[in-house]
Write a protein that holds these residues in place. Structure first.
Motif, short mmCIF file in Angstrom:
data_model
loop_
_atom_site.label_atom_id
_atom_site.label_comp_id
_atom_site.label_asym_id
_atom_site.label_seq_id
_atom_site.Cartn_x
_atom_site.Cartn_y
_atom_site.Cartn_z
N SER A 100 0.84 -1.19 0.00
CA SER A 100 0.00 0.00 0.00
C SER A 100 0.88 1.25 0.00
O SER A 100 1.63 1.47 0.95
CB SER A 100 -0.91 0.01 1.23
N PHE A 101 0.76 2.04 -1.06
CA PHE A 101 1.49 3.30 -1.10
C PHE A 101 1.02 4.24 0.00
O PHE A 101 1.82 4.95 0.62
CB PHE A 101 1.33 3.98 -2.47
N GLU A 102 -0.27 4.23 0.26
CA GLU A 102 -0.82 5.09 1.30
C GLU A 102 -0.26 4.72 2.67
O GLU A 102 0.15 5.58 3.45
CB GLU A 102 -2.35 5.00 1.31
N ARG A 103 -0.23 3.44 2.96
CA ARG A 103 0.33 2.97 4.22
C ARG A 103 1.81 3.33 4.32
O ARG A 103 2.28 3.80 5.35
CB ARG A 103 0.12 1.46 4.33
N GLN A 104 2.53 3.15 3.24
CA GLN A 104 3.96 3.48 3.22
C GLN A 104 4.19 4.98 3.41
O GLN A 104 5.09 5.40 4.13
CB GLN A 104 4.58 3.02 1.89
N GLU A 105 3.34 5.78 2.81
CA GLU A 105 3.44 7.22 2.95
C GLU A 105 3.19 7.65 4.41
O GLU A 105 3.92 8.49 4.94
CB GLU A 105 2.43 7.92 2.02
N ILE A 106 2.19 7.05 5.03
CA ILE A 106 1.90 7.36 6.43
C ILE A 106 3.09 6.97 7.29
O ILE A 106 3.52 7.73 8.16
CB ILE A 106 0.62 6.66 6.90
N LYS A 107 3.66 5.80 7.02
CA LYS A 107 4.82 5.35 7.80
C LYS A 107 5.99 6.31 7.63
O LYS A 107 6.64 6.67 8.61
CB LYS A 107 5.23 3.95 7.36
#
Length: 111
Positions: A100-107
């Protein structure tokens, strides 16, 4: 969980604490663990509590918790919320077969 995500994106300043209290109640009903309880758990306890929660639900929780984290007006321990978010993200990354790009971005934002 999607309804919770939709709710937080539209809350006003006066509704923020009410939203977090509602979130706490709904999580207790649906997951047997509330928002405030999650924030107060130590790492190992948190990992045990979330190990049986479906990855899709955890992924939605990440989004909701991140929205709360971004909102500095909600008075909670932001450092603790950040740590909880990172643990949940790590758990989802380990268990999910989907990147997930979104999850990676949040991380990346949290680090």
């Amino acid at each position: 969980m999607r309804n919770l995500f939709a709710k937080i994106s539209g809350v006003t300043i006066n509704e923020e604490k009410t939203f977090v209290n509602t979130l706490d109640i709904e999580l207790k009903e649906k997951l047997a663990v509330g928002f405030y309880e999650l924030l107060n758990l130590e790492k190992k306890e948190l990992e045990i509590k979330i190990k049986d929660i479906d990855v899709l639900i955890l992924d939605e929780l990440i989004k909701v918790f991140h929205e709360i984290y971004k909102n500095e007006k909600i008075v909670i321990d932001r450092t603790r919320l950040k740590n909880v978010l990172l643990i949940i993200i790590h758990t989802v990354d380990d268990r999910s077969r989907t990147f997930s790009f979104e999850r990676q971005e949040i991380k990346n934002i949290l680090k």
